[in-house]
Design an enzyme around this catalytic site. Sequence first.
Site, short mmCIF file in Angstrom:
data_model
loop_
_atom_site.label_atom_id
_atom_site.label_comp_id
_atom_site.label_asym_id
_atom_site.label_seq_id
_atom_site.Cartn_x
_atom_site.Cartn_y
_atom_site.Cartn_z
N HIS A 31 0.84 -1.20 0.00
CA HIS A 31 0.00 0.00 0.00
C HIS A 31 0.87 1.25 0.00
O HIS A 31 2.02 1.23 0.44
CB HIS A 31 -0.96 0.02 1.19
CG HIS A 31 -0.33 0.37 2.50
ND1 HIS A 31 -0.08 1.67 2.89
CD2 HIS A 31 0.11 -0.40 3.53
CE1 HIS A 31 0.46 1.69 4.08
NE2 HIS A 31 0.61 0.44 4.49
N CYS A 32 0.32 2.34 -0.55
CA CYS A 32 0.98 3.65 -0.49
C CYS A 32 0.10 4.55 0.35
O CYS A 32 -0.66 4.08 1.18
CB CYS A 32 1.23 4.20 -1.89
SG CYS A 32 -0.29 4.41 -2.84
N ILE A 33 0.16 5.84 0.12
CA ILE A 33 -0.58 6.76 0.99
C ILE A 33 -2.08 6.71 0.80
O ILE A 33 -2.85 7.01 1.71
CB ILE A 33 -0.05 8.20 0.79
CG1 ILE A 33 -0.62 9.12 1.86
CG2 ILE A 33 -0.36 8.72 -0.59
CD1 ILE A 33 -0.01 10.50 1.88
N ARG A 35 -3.64 4.10 -1.66
CA ARG A 35 -4.11 2.97 -2.47
C ARG A 35 -3.63 1.61 -1.94
O ARG A 35 -2.51 1.48 -1.47
CB ARG A 35 -3.62 3.11 -3.92
CG ARG A 35 -3.81 4.49 -4.48
CD ARG A 35 -3.22 4.62 -5.87
NE ARG A 35 -3.19 6.03 -6.29
CZ ARG A 35 -2.93 6.46 -7.51
NH1 ARG A 35 -2.66 5.59 -8.46
NH2 ARG A 35 -2.91 7.73 -7.78
N VAL A 75 -5.96 4.24 4.44
CA VAL A 75 -5.58 2.99 3.80
C VAL A 75 -4.74 2.07 4.70
O VAL A 75 -4.88 0.85 4.61
CB VAL A 75 -4.86 3.26 2.45
CG1 VAL A 75 -3.52 3.91 2.66
CG2 VAL A 75 -4.73 1.99 1.63
#
Length: 637
Positions: A31-33, A35, A75
Site C-alpha cells: 500500500h501507499c498513501i 491505495r 488505507v
Amino acid sequence: MEETKMGKYHELAEKIVANVGGKENINSLTHCITRLRFKLKDESNANDDILKNMDGVVTVMKSGGQYQVVIGNHVPAVYEEVVSIAGLSGDTEEESSGGSIFNRLIDILSGCFQPFLGALAAAGMVKGFNALLVFLKLYSNTSGTYTMLNGIGDAIFYFMPVILGYTSAKKFKLHPMVGIVIGSALCYPAVQGSALQAVFESTAGAGAAAPYSLLGLPAYDTFLGIPWVGGSYTSSVVPVIFIIAFAAQIQKLFKKIIPEVVQTFLVPFFVLLIALPIGFLVIGPIISILTDLLSSGFQGLMSFSPALYGLILGFFWQVLVIFGLHWSVVPLAIMQITQEGFSQVLTASFAASFAQTAVVAAMFFKLKDKKIKALCPPAIISGIFGVTEPAIYGITLPKKKPFIFSMVGAAAGGLYLMLNQVTSYTMGGLGIFGILNFINGEDASGVVNGAIGIVIAVVVAFILTFFFWKDDVVEEEIEIEIPKVMNKDIITSPVKGTVASLSTSKDDAFSSGALGKGVVISPENGKVVAPFDGTVMTVFPTKHAIGLISDNGMELLIHIGLDTVQLEGKYFETFVKQGDKVTRGQTLVTFDKEAIEAAGFSTEIPVIITNSDDYLDILEPQQKEINLNDDLITALI
C-alpha cells in the site's frame, strides 16, 4: 468507538477481498498513501464496477501490473484488515529491492531477522537479567534457577537455524514448514562434529585422529561413500540461509515437473533429499574452511601490530557477527585462557556492543518510524548486556549509515583497549558484566581501561549518529476514521477527445508538472465547456486560456493549444468573462481547430489543477477516449 472503527474496516476489507477475486487470487499486497496495490493472479476475476461503487472505495486503477484500489488516507488500517482476512504475511508488504549485491544482501539478512526481533530482544534481556542476579550473588551459576533462566534466554540462540529456517524460507518463497525441517536438521545432535568424532572413534579406536583433521576440519563420516565433514551448526546463521536459498530453487524446479495432485508431499520430499545433503556435504565444509582461514588471519595480524589489530577487529566485529564468522575468533580466546590464563584475542571487540547500543540510543531521538522507534528501548537494554543482534538486524543495518558509525565507534574503542594492553582473564559475562573479565587478582587497571574504552566507543558512535545521520523516512500523521466515501472533487471533461498523461505534453512547462498536475486532451472538435460549478477567475485577452475556481476551491487552468497566444485571439470566441458564475457543461470557449492547425499550431489542451498540492492525490482517467462531461480527473481531499 474503537470497536466500531475496527468493525467497519473489517467489513470493508471483506468486501474488497471478495471482489478482487478472493484471497486465492491475491499474489501479494502493498500500500501507499492512498491505495491498496494488489498483484492478482488473474485481474479478470476482479469485479471492477462493484469495487468502484463500494462505500469506502474511491475508484479502481490498473497500472504497472498492479490492481490498485484507491481508499484514501485511512488505507493503512484497511490494509491491516485485508492482510488478516486474506491470510497474507505482513512481510509481503515490500519485495526485495534491487540494486547492488551489497544492498540485496542487506535486504535478505534484514528480511530473515526482522520477524523475530521482539523475541530476540526479550531473550537477550532474560540473559542479562540472569547475569545480573548471579553478579549480585543472589544465586550461583550452578543453581536450578540459573539453569532455567539461562535456558529461556539461550534457546532462541541455540536453535537459531530452526527460526531462520522459517523466516528465510518465507523470504526465498520456500514452504515455511520445509524451512523449519531444514533448520531442525542442522541442530540434530547426530550431525554435529562431536557426534561424528564419536562415530569415527567407535570404528577406528578412541583418540584416533580423523584424516580431515589434517586440514583443520571437524570429524567426518560418509554419505553414499562421499566424505561428510561434520560441523556444529547450532547457533549458526550463514549455513541455513544458504541452504534455504538453494532449497527454494529445488522447490521451484520440482513444482514444474511433479503433477499438482501429489506436489504436497513429493516436492518437500525431493527438496529435503537434495538440499540437506548438499548443505552438509558442501555448504557446511565451505563455511568451516572460511572460519579457519579467518582465524589464522587474526592471529597473524595481532602478532604484527596490536594497534592495527584493535582497529580492524573493532571495526569489523559486528560484520563478523552478522555472518556468524565471529566464532572464528572466540575459540582462540578460549584456548589461550585455558592454556595461559589470559588472552587479548577478544579485547578489541569488547567495545563493539556499546558502540552499537550508543547508535541505537542516538537514533531513538531522530527516528520518525514509530514501529522502529519502539524497538529501540529493548534493543538498548539487550545491547547493554552484550546482545546486539536486535539492534543490528532490526534498526542500524537496514539504515546502513548508522551501522557504519557503530563500526567506527567500535574501532576507536578497540584501538584504545589494545594500545593499553587490556587483557581478559576469564570468559565471563557479556556486555557491561564483561568488564569483570579484566580483573587480575588485586590489579583492577584493566577494569579502568575497559571502562574508558566503553566511553570512547559510546561517545564517538553517539556523536556521529546524532549529528551526521538524518532519517530518510517522511513522517506522516495518519488519522484513522470510520470508512466512508472519500471527500473528493471530480472534474468532468471540458473537451471531447483523446486523453494522455500531462508528462507527454510537447510543452516543457506543462510536462514537467511545474504548473500543477493534470492531463492533456487532443480535441475532436472546437468546443470547451465548464468542468464543474464555479467562477471564472481569468479569461486571457488572447482567449486561448481560461482560469476557473470551483465552488469547493479547486483552481483549474484550461489552455487551448500550444503557443496559441501568438494568434492574439484569432480563431477563438469566448462566452464568459472574469467573475462570471458558471455551471458544469456551460460553454466557455469555441475555437476553429482546423484553422489553428493549418496555421502551424498544436491544438492539444492541457487541463491542469494549479493548486494540486492542496490535494492528497490526483487520479487520472483510465479510458483514453472521453466525451464532454465524462469524469476526467478525481482529486482526493
